[in-house]
Scaffold this motif. Structure first.
Motif, PDB file in Angstrom:
ATOM      1  N   ASP A 185       0.917  -1.047  -0.085  1.00 26.82           N
ATOM      2  CA  ASP A 185      -0.042  -0.176  -0.007  1.00 26.82           C
ATOM      3  C   ASP A 185       1.014   1.388  -0.029  1.00 26.82           C
ATOM      4  OD1 ASP A 185      -2.471  -1.325  -0.169  1.00 26.82           O
ATOM      5  OD2 ASP A 185      -2.605  -1.430   2.091  1.00 26.82           O
ATOM      6  N   GLU A 186       2.037   1.314   0.654  1.00 26.13           N
ATOM      7  CA  GLU A 186       2.830   2.427   0.773  1.00 26.13           C
ATOM      8  C   GLU A 186       3.516   2.425  -0.660  1.00 26.13           C
ATOM      9  OE1 GLU A 186       3.226   4.604   3.421  1.00 26.13           O
ATOM     10  OE2 GLU A 186       1.565   3.424   4.181  1.00 26.13           O
ATOM     11  N   ILE A 187       3.829   1.412  -1.350  1.00 23.96           N
ATOM     12  CA  ILE A 187       4.597   1.648  -2.683  1.00 23.96           C
ATOM     13  C   ILE A 187       3.455   2.151  -3.514  1.00 23.96           C
ATOM     14  CG2 ILE A 187       5.099   0.324  -4.789  1.00 23.96           C
ATOM     15  CD1 ILE A 187       6.598  -1.649  -2.725  1.00 23.96           C
ATOM     16  N   LEU A 188       2.185   1.895  -3.338  1.00 24.56           N
ATOM     17  CA  LEU A 188       1.281   2.289  -4.437  1.00 24.56           C
ATOM     18  C   LEU A 188       0.840   3.575  -4.185  1.00 24.56           C
ATOM     19  CD1 LEU A 188      -1.459  -0.651  -4.283  1.00 24.56           C
ATOM     20  CD2 LEU A 188      -0.036  -0.189  -6.152  1.00 24.56           C
ATOM     21  N   LYS A 189       0.828   4.287  -2.663  1.00 20.69           N
ATOM     22  CA  LYS A 189       0.852   5.649  -2.495  1.00 20.69           C
ATOM     23  C   LYS A 189       1.896   6.676  -3.381  1.00 20.69           C
ATOM     24  CE  LYS A 189      -1.325   4.895   1.942  1.00 20.69           C
ATOM     25  NZ  LYS A 189      -1.106   5.163   3.467  1.00 20.69           N
ATOM     26  N   LEU A 190       3.021   6.074  -3.693  1.00 21.91           N
ATOM     27  CA  LEU A 190       4.080   6.630  -4.300  1.00 21.91           C
ATOM     28  C   LEU A 190       3.750   6.826  -5.586  1.00 21.91           C
ATOM     29  CD1 LEU A 190       7.067   4.901  -2.362  1.00 21.91           C
ATOM     30  CD2 LEU A 190       6.113   7.327  -2.020  1.00 21.91           C
ATOM     31  N   GLU A 191       2.876   6.059  -6.348  1.00 19.00           N
ATOM     32  CA  GLU A 191       2.334   6.374  -7.689  1.00 19.00           C
ATOM     33  C   GLU A 191       3.533   5.736  -8.455  1.00 19.00           C
ATOM     34  OE1 GLU A 191       0.561   9.989  -8.352  1.00 19.00           O
ATOM     35  OE2 GLU A 191      -1.446   9.366  -7.128  1.00 19.00           O
ATOM     36  N   PRO A 192       4.366   4.790  -8.537  1.00 21.30           N
ATOM     37  CA  PRO A 192       5.468   4.363  -9.174  1.00 21.30           C
ATOM     38  C   PRO A 192       4.792   4.142 -10.726  1.00 21.30           C
ATOM     39  CG  PRO A 192       4.689   2.576  -7.801  1.00 21.30           C
ATOM     40  CD  PRO A 192       4.053   3.630  -7.417  1.00 21.30           C
ATOM     41  N   ASP A 193       5.598   4.391 -11.693  1.00 21.78           N
ATOM     42  CA  ASP A 193       5.368   3.874 -12.910  1.00 21.78           C
ATOM     43  C   ASP A 193       6.616   2.844 -13.359  1.00 21.78           C
ATOM     44  OD1 ASP A 193       7.938   5.522 -13.252  1.00 21.78           O
ATOM     45  OD2 ASP A 193       7.199   7.067 -14.446  1.00 21.78           O
ATOM     46  N   PHE A 194       7.089   2.366 -12.581  1.00 19.43           N
ATOM     47  CA  PHE A 194       8.374   1.253 -12.584  1.00 19.43           C
ATOM     48  C   PHE A 194       9.063   0.911 -11.134  1.00 19.43           C
ATOM     49  CE2 PHE A 194      12.326  -0.357 -14.761  1.00 19.43           C
ATOM     50  CZ  PHE A 194      11.861  -1.324 -15.331  1.00 19.43           C
ATOM     51  N   VAL A 195       8.820  -0.383 -10.929  1.00 22.67           N
ATOM     52  CA  VAL A 195       9.563  -0.948  -9.898  1.00 22.67           C
ATOM     53  C   VAL A 195      10.445  -2.030 -10.243  1.00 22.67           C
ATOM     54  CG1 VAL A 195       8.956  -2.532  -7.882  1.00 22.67           C
ATOM     55  CG2 VAL A 195       7.404  -0.927  -8.554  1.00 22.67           C
ATOM     56  N   VAL A 196      11.736  -2.001  -9.662  1.00 20.03           N
ATOM     57  CA  VAL A 196      12.845  -2.760  -9.918  1.00 20.03           C
ATOM     58  C   VAL A 196      13.085  -3.687  -8.709  1.00 20.03           C
ATOM     59  CG1 VAL A 196      15.052  -3.046 -10.678  1.00 20.03           C
ATOM     60  CG2 VAL A 196      13.563  -0.937 -11.350  1.00 20.03           C
ATOM     61  N   GLY A 197      13.200  -5.021  -8.987  1.00 17.60           N
ATOM     62  CA  GLY A 197      13.621  -6.091  -7.730  1.00 17.60           C
ATOM     63  C   GLY A 197      14.407  -7.064  -8.229  1.00 17.60           C
ATOM     64  N   PHE A 198      14.695  -8.035  -7.814  1.00 15.56           N
ATOM     65  CA  PHE A 198      15.912  -9.193  -7.785  1.00 15.56           C
ATOM     66  C   PHE A 198      15.353 -10.511  -7.323  1.00 15.56           C
ATOM     67  CE2 PHE A 198      19.405 -11.572  -6.851  1.00 15.56           C
ATOM     68  CZ  PHE A 198      19.963 -11.736  -7.981  1.00 15.56           C
ATOM     69  N   SER A 199      15.383 -11.329  -8.417  1.00  9.17           N
ATOM     70  CA  SER A 199      15.216 -12.669  -8.257  1.00  9.17           C
ATOM     71  C   SER A 199      14.000 -13.500  -7.772  1.00  9.17           C
ATOM     72  CB  SER A 199      16.487 -13.322  -6.958  1.00  9.17           C
ATOM     73  OG  SER A 199      15.822 -13.213  -5.901  1.00  9.17           O
TER      74      SER A 199
END
Length: 298
Positions: free
Chosen positions: A89-103
């Motif tokens: 929910d906190e991530i969505l509040k930031l209104e990201p247009d791209f998320v980068v993760g690993f593995s």
């Protein structure tokens, strides 16, 4: 894996690898919207370190709570994830247009974000060449391909220089890298490759090729005793390495590294994250240990 602790090397000549490598292209043009994603959430440290190094840190709106490189990122960016969990929910509040993760470990986080309509890139690089390619690909995604290529080339030159120094050493040690203690997990591929570049030979090269940690678990310590490493490098992901605990394992007093006191800790952010840290401070830490060992009488 439990987490990631601090390991920044102050005063290091390669500090620019975890600070700004290039000036931000938007600094003098605050109203200009650069191409590519502009609201990026980084679920691990390596994309944060790369984007800061490229001067693209203004695109980052959220980072992993385990981020320590560069130090300023912790002050400047909200922390919205761990390694195996995230505050969706906190991530969505930031209104990201791209998320980068690993593995695969972050597959569930990625799946939930995708279901919520967020674009996600989960990289899965496991080698030194893969890390360099990752730098180039991430740079290209944010419209900084030229700077990313130059940065990757500089990282490669640093590795080449360490390799040349290692080639001049009088002897090569057998090196055992331990990622975790309970259960015992041996080192991953890029770490084994860094050991080789720095002048040593990983004692479990076949296991290092396994991408998943569960495939690198040892049932007990007997295989390490049998391979008789000259140096033991401990990098327990998220907790302090305890050489006295390792030395006290049954039968390990016969290992040359234990007999000679060659048990060393390398902080996990330096070598267990597949990003610039491993190719700079991490490999230099390994090389320093190997050089000191090689300088002793054989």
């Amino acid at each position: 894996m439990k987490g990631r602790d601090s390991g920044f090397v102050a005063g290091d000549p390669e500090r620019r690898t975890s600070e700004r490598f290039y000036p931000s292209p938007t600094t003098n043009h605050p109203s200009r919207r650069p191409p590519g994603p502009n609201r990026i959430v980084c679920l691990t440290e390596e994309p944060t370190e790369v984007l800061y190094a490229l001067g693209e840190q203004d695109r980052i709106v959220g980072i992993s709570g385990f981020t320590v490189r560069p130090p300023r990122a912790r002050r400047e960016k909200p922390k919205v994830s761990a390694f195996t969990s995230a505050k969706i929910d906190e991530i969505l509040k930031l209104e990201p247009d791209f998320v980068v993760g690993f593995s695969d470990i972050q597959a569930d986080i990625a799946a939930e974000l995708v279901r919520r309509g967020v674009e996600v890139w989960i990289s899965n690089h496991r080698s030194v060449d893969g890390i360099l390619d990752y730098v180039r690909r991430l740079g290209a995604l944010v419209g900084a391909a030229g700077r990313a290529n130059a940065y990757a080339d500089e990282l490669q030159r640093g590795l080449d220089a360490i390799g040349r120094e290692a080639a001049a050493l009088p002897r090569r040690p057998k090196v055992y890298v331990e990622e975790w203690d309970e259960p015992i997990i041996t080192g991953i591929r890029w770490v084994a490759e860094l050991v080789r570049i720095a002048g040593g030979d990983d004692v479990f090269p076949e296991r290092s090729l396994e991408p998943l940690a569960k495939a690198r678990i040892l049932a007990n310590g007997d295989p390490v005793v049998a391979r008789a490493p000259d140096i033991i490098l401990g990098s327990w992901c998220g907790k302090k390495f305890r050489p006295e605990k390792v030395a006290a394992r049954p039968g390990w007093d016969a290992i040359p590294a234990v007999r000679d006191g060659e048990l060393h800790e390398i902080k996990s952010p330096l070598i267990l994250q597949p990003g610039p840290a491993a190719l700079t401070d991490g490999v230099r830490a390994i090389a320093a240990i190997i050089r000191a060992w090689a300088s002793k009488p054989g």
